[in-house]
Design a protein around this motif. Structure first.
Motif, PDB file in Angstrom:
ATOM      1  N   VAL A 428       0.846  -1.199   0.000  1.00 32.65           N
ATOM      2  CA  VAL A 428       0.000   0.000   0.000  1.00 32.65           C
ATOM      3  C   VAL A 428       0.881   1.249   0.000  1.00 32.65           C
ATOM      4  CG1 VAL A 428      -1.641   1.352   1.348  1.00 32.65           C
ATOM      5  CG2 VAL A 428      -1.974  -1.105   1.095  1.00 32.65           C
ATOM      6  N   LEU A 429       1.929   1.230   0.820  1.00 32.37           N
ATOM      7  CA  LEU A 429       2.849   2.385   0.865  1.00 32.37           C
ATOM      8  C   LEU A 429       3.518   2.608  -0.488  1.00 32.37           C
ATOM      9  CD1 LEU A 429       4.651   2.105   4.336  1.00 32.37           C
ATOM     10  CD2 LEU A 429       3.045   3.865   3.582  1.00 32.37           C
ATOM     11  N   ASN A 430       3.912   1.536  -1.142  1.00 36.48           N
ATOM     12  CA  ASN A 430       4.537   1.670  -2.462  1.00 36.48           C
ATOM     13  C   ASN A 430       3.562   2.302  -3.457  1.00 36.48           C
ATOM     14  OD1 ASN A 430       6.932   0.523  -1.595  1.00 36.48           O
ATOM     15  ND2 ASN A 430       6.334  -1.550  -2.189  1.00 36.48           N
ATOM     16  N   TYR A 431       2.306   1.891  -3.381  1.00 35.02           N
ATOM     17  CA  TYR A 431       1.303   2.461  -4.293  1.00 35.02           C
ATOM     18  C   TYR A 431       1.100   3.953  -4.008  1.00 35.02           C
ATOM     19  CZ  TYR A 431      -3.142   3.579  -6.436  1.00 35.02           C
ATOM     20  OH  TYR A 431      -4.131   4.201  -7.174  1.00 35.02           O
ATOM     21  N   LEU A 432       1.033   4.325  -2.726  1.00 36.83           N
ATOM     22  CA  LEU A 432       0.858   5.740  -2.374  1.00 36.83           C
ATOM     23  C   LEU A 432       2.036   6.576  -2.840  1.00 36.83           C
ATOM     24  CD1 LEU A 432      -0.640   5.420   1.230  1.00 36.83           C
ATOM     25  CD2 LEU A 432      -1.801   6.321  -0.804  1.00 36.83           C
ATOM     26  N   SER A 433       3.228   5.992  -2.772  1.00 35.34           N
ATOM     27  CA  SER A 433       4.416   6.714  -3.241  1.00 35.34           C
ATOM     28  C   SER A 433       4.322   6.984  -4.742  1.00 35.34           C
ATOM     29  CB  SER A 433       5.664   5.892  -2.927  1.00 35.34           C
ATOM     30  OG  SER A 433       6.819   6.527  -3.428  1.00 35.34           O
ATOM     31  N   GLU A 434       3.825   6.005  -5.486  1.00 31.57           N
ATOM     32  CA  GLU A 434       3.671   6.191  -6.936  1.00 31.57           C
ATOM     33  C   GLU A 434       2.529   7.170  -7.237  1.00 31.57           C
ATOM     34  OE1 GLU A 434       3.025   2.351  -8.575  1.00 31.57           O
ATOM     35  OE2 GLU A 434       5.027   1.586  -8.034  1.00 31.57           O
ATOM     36  N   ALA A 435       1.431   7.052  -6.477  1.00 34.45           N
ATOM     37  CA  ALA A 435       0.262   7.908  -6.730  1.00 34.45           C
ATOM     38  C   ALA A 435       0.555   9.380  -6.458  1.00 34.45           C
ATOM     39  CB  ALA A 435      -0.912   7.444  -5.879  1.00 34.45           C
ATOM     40  N   SER A 436       1.473   9.652  -5.543  1.00 36.84           N
ATOM     41  CA  SER A 436       1.781  11.049  -5.201  1.00 36.84           C
ATOM     42  C   SER A 436       2.434  11.788  -6.365  1.00 36.84           C
ATOM     43  CB  SER A 436       2.697  11.093  -3.971  1.00 36.84           C
ATOM     44  OG  SER A 436       3.939  10.480  -4.252  1.00 36.84           O
ATOM     45  N   GLN A 437       2.906  11.029  -7.369  1.00 39.47           N
ATOM     46  CA  GLN A 437       3.566  11.659  -8.521  1.00 39.47           C
ATOM     47  C   GLN A 437       2.547  12.155  -9.555  1.00 39.47           C
ATOM     48  OE1 GLN A 437       6.862  12.003  -8.198  1.00 39.47           O
ATOM     49  NE2 GLN A 437       6.666  10.840  -6.282  1.00 39.47           N
ATOM     50  N   TYR A 438       1.288  11.679  -9.415  1.00 36.77           N
ATOM     51  CA  TYR A 438       0.272  12.087 -10.385  1.00 36.77           C
ATOM     52  C   TYR A 438      -0.203  13.516 -10.077  1.00 36.77           C
ATOM     53  CZ  TYR A 438       0.081   7.027 -11.182  1.00 36.77           C
ATOM     54  OH  TYR A 438       0.403   5.733 -11.449  1.00 36.77           O
ATOM     55  N   GLN A 439      -0.348  14.322 -11.101  1.00 36.54           N
ATOM     56  CA  GLN A 439      -0.726  15.713 -10.912  1.00 36.54           C
ATOM     57  C   GLN A 439      -2.155  15.863 -10.393  1.00 36.54           C
ATOM     58  OE1 GLN A 439      -0.053  17.806 -14.583  1.00 36.54           O
ATOM     59  NE2 GLN A 439       2.194  17.747 -14.372  1.00 36.54           N
ATOM     60  N   ILE A 441      -3.660  14.172  -8.227  1.00 42.62           N
ATOM     61  CA  ILE A 441      -3.798  13.809  -6.813  1.00 42.62           C
ATOM     62  C   ILE A 441      -2.935  14.750  -5.983  1.00 42.62           C
ATOM     63  CG2 ILE A 441      -3.447  11.993  -5.084  1.00 42.62           C
ATOM     64  CD1 ILE A 441      -3.848   9.939  -7.248  1.00 42.62           C
ATOM     65  N   GLU A 442      -3.526  15.327  -4.960  1.00 48.02           N
ATOM     66  CA  GLU A 442      -2.771  16.258  -4.117  1.00 48.02           C
ATOM     67  C   GLU A 442      -1.747  15.495  -3.274  1.00 48.02           C
ATOM     68  OE1 GLU A 442      -5.181  18.728  -1.739  1.00 48.02           O
ATOM     69  OE2 GLU A 442      -6.466  19.412  -3.393  1.00 48.02           O
ATOM     70  N   PRO A 443      -0.511  15.949  -3.277  1.00 45.41           N
ATOM     71  CA  PRO A 443       0.540  15.278  -2.511  1.00 45.41           C
ATOM     72  C   PRO A 443       0.215  15.202  -1.023  1.00 45.41           C
ATOM     73  CG  PRO A 443       1.489  16.828  -4.067  1.00 45.41           C
ATOM     74  CD  PRO A 443       0.015  17.058  -4.086  1.00 45.41           C
ATOM     75  N   GLU A 444      -0.463  16.234  -0.506  1.00 42.07           N
ATOM     76  CA  GLU A 444      -0.770  16.253   0.927  1.00 42.07           C
ATOM     77  C   GLU A 444      -1.706  15.093   1.306  1.00 42.07           C
ATOM     78  OE1 GLU A 444      -0.343  17.338   4.722  1.00 42.07           O
ATOM     79  OE2 GLU A 444       0.702  18.227   2.989  1.00 42.07           O
ATOM     80  N   PHE A 445      -2.639  14.803   0.424  1.00 42.96           N
ATOM     81  CA  PHE A 445      -3.562  13.687   0.682  1.00 42.96           C
ATOM     82  C   PHE A 445      -2.792  12.368   0.771  1.00 42.96           C
ATOM     83  CE2 PHE A 445      -6.055  10.168  -1.069  1.00 42.96           C
ATOM     84  CZ  PHE A 445      -7.120  10.139  -0.180  1.00 42.96           C
ATOM     85  N   CYS A 446      -1.894  12.126  -0.183  1.00 46.55           N
ATOM     86  CA  CYS A 446      -1.109  10.893  -0.180  1.00 46.55           C
ATOM     87  C   CYS A 446      -0.214  10.829   1.050  1.00 46.55           C
ATOM     88  CB  CYS A 446      -0.261  10.810  -1.451  1.00 46.55           C
ATOM     89  SG  CYS A 446      -1.229  10.519  -2.954  1.00 46.55           S
TER      90      CYS A 446
END
Length: 524
Positions: A428-439, A441-446
């Motif tokens: 799950v942490l690995n997925y959140l790390s990848e998702a934070s790179q998407y424009q 999705i707000e980085p703060e949420f991840c």
């Protein structure tokens, strides 16, 4: 037209009987899960008890013929056990298993035959048939109990390995002896030994040919349902072909099951297909066991058993004594020859948990009707089988607990669950790390979600470390799982390269020997 009507009526009656047996079996399975106090009784033994109750009120579900057990029920039971038996575990116990399965059967046959011949006056040829029928162990209930209570893996392997092979040896021995009381054959030690090796050799040969043939065939395609069907055909086909060629169908099925489970499933099946096939055979074994054990109890005739109680008691005493001689004597021999280190507590459980079941019943029922004393053989075998299932089967758990061999199943389960959750949360942490790179999705949420997951992961890590400190033996559980995964990855890679045309033959496993050597160095 009349013949067609009779045929349709017979088919309809058989279907109705089958549905009745299935309904009763599934009702017992459901009740054993719903009613708490019934959970203490192994499922297969509960089926026998229900069958005995039905027999007591004279409700006969179906006539149990030897052909039904030997040709329809036995192949899937043997194949499922062999498919799930890991060769690397079996190979470590090959000498004691072979001693128990071969010499143990001989000791059982001779000991039981001499006892009922000398003490009960039963003719030696008939007594030998009783001994051969009762020399096959059937530890289905015990193995399930071992796993539920967390008994040692080695104890389970010894019990299951012995049962796999001694079924075949017992059937071969019975086939060699059955012609003697009918005057069709004379007992001669050299010729009997030669015929034994021929029976076994044909079984191993046919099983190996079919097993390796299907293994290499499934490398060329990836069709899960076809591969699953091939395993079913191989189980029944091997049994029929081997019997037709004059060999041991039981040995043939065990051989093909071991090859497909340890070789074919690794080189010719992807992980998803392997799981699908395993689940299919688990279901089929449950299905067949549900029917067989219910029918064993349902076939009992109390009046006949009552007339032969003395014979049954003598045979039970001989069975227990010969089993003790075989287990303790051959276990000591194995410890002396190859330092097997089978402890006295393990030997005691192997001795007491040597139950008899469906194979013994099938062999007794297959005695020719023209043989004088056939009814006595059947009554003795039924009586002894019921004793082992109900008395020894229901007291095995007590013996395991008294000898402190029940393991720590709840603790093991708790540890494995914590490790599994840790693995899942790391993903799950690995997925959140990848998702934070998407424009989008707000980085703060991840970042906030990751903090929540990390907090839970920290708690799990502390729990795992604490369990490892208190119970260091738990580390081996995950180590074994990782090693199995590494072997699967290696085998899957070779199979994938063959299907892609980049390899034209199966490469021999490299990691298995490397990991085994590394394990030995760790121990040293």
């Amino acid at each position: 037209m009349a013949i067609e009507t009779v045929g349709e009526s017979a088919i309809e009656q058989n279907i109705e009987q089958f549905l009745l047996v299935l309904s009763v079996s599934l009702s017992v399975a459901t009740l054993s899960r719903v009613v708490s106090w019934l959970r203490q009784i192994p499922y297969t033994l509960l089926l026998v008890i229900v069958g005995l109750i039905l027999a007591f009120v004279d409700v006969r579900l179906v006539n149990l013929s030897p052909a039904l057990i030997l040709e329809i029920f036995l192949p899937p039971l043997l194949f499922e056990a062999a498919w799930n038996m890991k060769w690397r575990d079996l190979s470590r116990e090959l000498l004691p298993v072979t001693l128990y399965a071969v010499l143990g059967v001989v000791i059982s046959i001779v000991g039981i035959a001499l006892a009922i011949n000398q003490l009960a006056g039963i003719g030696l040829p008939v007594a030998l048939l009783v001994g051969a029928s009762l020399s096959a162990t059937d530890p289905v209930s015990v193995i399930a109990l071992f796993r539920e209570l967390g008994a040692g893996k080695r104890l389970t392997n010894l019990m299951e390995g012995e049962s796999l092979f001694n079924d075949g040896v017992a059937v071969v021995a019975f086939s060699l002896l059955v012609g003697i009381p009918l005057g069709l054959e004379e007992f001669n030690v050299p010729s009997t030994i030669a015929r034994f090796f021929i029976f076994v050799g044909i079984g191993i040969g046919v099983g190996s040919l079919i097993g390796f043939g299907i293994s290499y065939l499934t490398q060329r395609f990836d069709l899960p349902l076809v591969e699953q069907s091939l395993t079913l055909v191989s189980a029944y086909g091997t049994y029929v072909i081997t019997e037709e060629l004059g060999g041991s169908g039981v040995i043939g099925v065990v051989t093909v099951g071991l090859i497909l489970g340890n070789f074919g499933s690794r080189i010719g099946m992807n992980p998803r297909t392997r799981l699908l096939v395993t689940e299919f055979w688990d279901f089929l074994a449950f299905f067949v066991n549900s029917i067989v054990f219910l029918l064993i109890g349902d076939q009992v005739h109390y009046s006949s058993l009552g007339e032969n109680l003395g014979l049954i008691a003598i045979t039970i005493g001989a069975l227990i004594l010969t089993r003790a001689i075989a287990i303790y004597g051959l276990g000591g021999l194995s410890n002396w020859l190859v330092k097997s280190e089978i402890g006295l507590r393990d030997q005691t459980v192997l001795w007491w948990a040597g139950l008899r079941g469906s194979v013994s019943i099938a062999l007794a029922l297959s005695v020719p009707a023209t043989l004088p004393g056939r009814d006595v053989i059947i009554d003795i075998v039924f009586g002894v089988v019921l004793f082992t299932l109900l008395v020894q089967g229901l007291t095995t758990q007590i013996l395991l607990e008294k000898l402190e061999l029940t393991g720590e199943q709840p603790l093991r389960q708790k540890y494995l669950e914590a490790v599994s959750r840790s693995i899942a949360l790391n993903r799950v942490l690995n997925y959140l790390s990848e998702a934070s790179q998407y424009q989008e999705i707000e980085p703060e949420f991840c970042r906030y979600q990751a903090e929540l997951v990390e907090g839970q992961l920290q708690s799990l890590t502390e729990e795992i470390i604490q369990l490892q400190k208190e119970y260091p033996q738990l580390r081996t559980l995950v180590m074994e799982q990782i090693q199995d995964k590494l072997l699967d990855i290696e085998a899957d890679t070779y199979a994938e390269l063959i299907r892609a045309g980049r390899l034209d033959k199966k490469l021999s496993p490299l990691l298995e020997e490397v990991l085994a050597a590394g394990q030995e160095n760790l121990i040293e």
